[in-house]
Design an enzyme around this catalytic site. Structure first.
Site, PDB file in Angstrom:
ATOM      1  N   CYS A  24       0.834  -1.213   0.000  1.00  0.00           N
ATOM      2  CA  CYS A  24       0.000   0.000   0.000  1.00  0.00           C
ATOM      3  C   CYS A  24       0.863   1.254   0.000  1.00  0.00           C
ATOM      4  CB  CYS A  24      -0.983  -0.057   1.171  1.00  0.00           C
ATOM      5  SG  CYS A  24      -1.072   1.368   2.240  1.00  0.00           S
ATOM      6  N   CYS A  64       1.090   3.364   3.029  1.00  0.00           N
ATOM      7  CA  CYS A  64       1.868   2.748   4.119  1.00  0.00           C
ATOM      8  C   CYS A  64       3.353   2.966   3.883  1.00  0.00           C
ATOM      9  CB  CYS A  64       1.590   1.255   4.208  1.00  0.00           C
ATOM     10  SG  CYS A  64      -0.153   0.886   4.447  1.00  0.00           S
TER      11      CYS A  64
END
Ligand code: FAD
Length: 527
Positions: free
Chosen positions: A42, A45
């Site tokens: 992600c 992230c």
């Protein structure tokens, strides 16, 4: 499937959790937890991971109250646990209270603001949500003390310092400083609110936040810090005489370390920590040339090249006493003139020991640690002198860019650092240290483009090592590993930006050049 871009490693100050460890870690944990459930694919992230690491580093000293974890939901092994915890989006932040049970899936933070300061304040709020029953045992009280309590400290003798942070209702500084000092013995920190005008008057405080310090001998005064910021308060307290970090490791191990030290305690030498001592540099060189290198019977190939470059860099840059510099130059001439691809190390020792003594070129063969002396024989000493030596050398290189002319190392801003890297990797007795240093070098040494940047790189990496070693067995309780230079040495090096401590690197560079410059090296204790 390759999706294991590891966002977090064991080197980071976060606890890496997995399906195998999550539940048992949280179950009846003595501390609260803040866990980021992320996914290594992600984008958010990935972008967020530096902030999370910075946060974890920033609150590392709070770990007996609240800890920071990560769990990678993209790791196949963790699919089930992420499902069980109902993680639908990444990253998800979950708080877990101390002493929780297995049915506790935590509380999700849903706010959009994930800035470091916001999350840190949330951690404080979350800690305060504990009740008397589930309060983390290691966590000191965070609520404000009454003015009567504070005034009752006046004039009383005590075994420790008591610091009182006086602040406004909404301020977090007091609680942050209380938590920062958790792992330290010799001081307790409390907070009180500025709304009590009488108290303010009695303490002589007119603006907040301020800190008031009660000394063990019964005296008291406003704490004298240059900037009234969390980092300045915390650093000031950590550096008080008699305040030191509690140590991890078993009581038995500690006792062993202390006993070992006591049997070898030598006379303490007074020194000034704003100075660099020639005695440390010379003792380090002595140890390096006569002990560390002497374990190698012969030097050849890469090892010989590394040794030659090391001697070159030191001979050309070391701002030492004439006899020592001459000795290094003679050693260098000899090495350069040698036709051999292989030398027995005994020949180097002969040159350093015998021939030199006759001509008066002499490097003392006694160890005399001053700024590097430790509270026990096993602590500080040689590694401290090695750091000091290399800081001095990077500063000298930046101040005399022509010093390495005609050595084959000229025009290379990395000359000193690469030599250090190779020395540490090849000869430094602490292999683990060498491995860590190599990892740091691989990661970022190539980004260094100037002699000034080289000075700063070494400073930054040394601080990274300090952060990793804080609280470990190799820390001397009298010399806690801190982010250096501390505010008392260089107030202008420190700033705060949105609640986060930041370095003023221009000021740090100026400071390093002064501190490790030739004129700041004291000859005291050199015979
Ligand atoms: P040191 O860290 O040795 O520092 C010496 C002096 O340098 C300090 O007293 C201070 O005046 C100054 N100083 C501190 N920080 C900075 C900075 N950021 N910039 C400039 N000057 C500073 N030990 C381990 O247990 N594990 C390791 O992985 C490890 N890696 C190491 C890697 C290298 C390259 C070296 C040289 C040493 C390493 N050590 C390691 C040893 C450890 O870093 C210390 O040297 C040792 O524990 C002694 O600590 P000290 O308190 O004397 O301070």
């Amino acid at each position: 499937v390759v999706h294991t871009a590891r966002l977090y490693t064991e080197e980071d100050p976060v606890v890496i959790l997995t399906s195998d460890t999550l539940k048992q870690t949280l179950h009846n944990s003595p501390t609260a937890w803040l866990v980021q459930f992320y996914s290594s694919w992600c984008g958010h992230c990935i972008q967020y991971s530096p902030t999370w690491k910075a946060l974890a580093g920033d609150v590392k000293d709070w770990e007996h109250a609240i800890r920071i974890g990560v769990l990678d939901c993209a790791n196949e092994k963790n699919y089930d646990i992420c499902k069980e915890f109902g993680i639908h989006f990444y990253p998800t932040f979950r708080y877990f209270k101390a002493h929780g049970n297995t049915l506790d899936f935590g509380k999700t933070y849903r706010g959009a603001d994930r800035e470091l300061q916001t999350v840190r304040q949330l951690m404080v709020n979350f800690l305060q949500n504990h009740t008397r029953q589930d309060w983390p045992a290691g966590c000191p009280p965070l609520q404000p003390f009454s003015s009567e309590d504070v005034l009752s400290f006046m004039g009383k003798k005590s075994e420790h310092y008591t610091a009182v942070i006086v602040e406004d209702e909404g301020s977090y500084v007091g609680r942050e400083v209380i938590l920062d000092l958790m792992p330290y013995d010799g001081v307790t920190v409390k907070r009180t609110l500025s709304s009590d005008k009488l108290l303010m008057q009695k303490l002589g405080i007119s603006s907040v936040p301020s800190a008031y310090l009660f000394y063990p001998n019964g005296t008291h005064a406003v704490m004298d810090v240059r900037k009234r910021l969390r980092f300045f308060f915390s650093s000031f307290l950590k550096l008080l005489p008699g305040v030191h970090r509690k140590h991890s490791g078993s009581a038995q191990e500690r006792e062993h370390a202390v006993n070992k030290g006591q049997s070898a305690v030598k006379e303490w030498k007074e020194f000034d920590k704003s100075k660099v001592y020639m005695a440390d540099l010379e003792s380090g060189l002595h140890y390096l040339l006569r002990v560390e290198l002497a374990t190698h019977k012969t030097l050849e190939g890469e090892e010989l090249k590394t040794f030659k470059d090391f001697v070159t860099v030191v001979a050309k840059l070391f701002p030492g006493r004439q006899a020592v510099v001459k000795l290094l130059e003679t050693l260098l001439e000899w090495l350069v003139s040698l036709p051999l691809g292989k030398i027995p190390y005994d020949a180097v020792l002969d040159l350093v020991n015998n021939n030199m003594r006759i001509s008066g070129l002499y490097l003392s063969d006694t160890v005399q640690w001053v700024g590097c002396q430790g509270s026990s024989e096993a602590l500080r000493g040689y590694p401290c002198s090695l750091w000091t030596l290399f800081h001095v050398l990077t500063v000298q290189a930046a101040q005399q860019p022509d010093a390495l002319a005609n050595t084959g190392l000229e025009d290379n801003p990395l000359a000193v650092l690469q030599t250090m890297r190779r020395y540490i990797g090849t000869f430094f007795g602490c292999q683990e240290c060498g491995k860590h240093f190599e990892d740091m070098a691989k990661e970022s040494l190539h980004l260094v483009k100037s002699l000034d940047e080289a000075v700063l790189w070494l400073w930054r990496k040394h601080n990274q090592v300090n952060a990793r070693l804080a609280g470990s067995m190799s820390e001397d309780p009298l010399f806690p590993k801190t982010q250096w230079p501390t505010p008392d040495l260089c107030p202008s090096c420190h700033e705060e930006n949105e609640g986060l401590h930041v370095w003023n690197e221009a000021m740090v560079l100026t400071f390093l050049k002064q501190h490790y410059g030739a004129t700041n090296i004291s000859p005291k204790y050199t015979s």
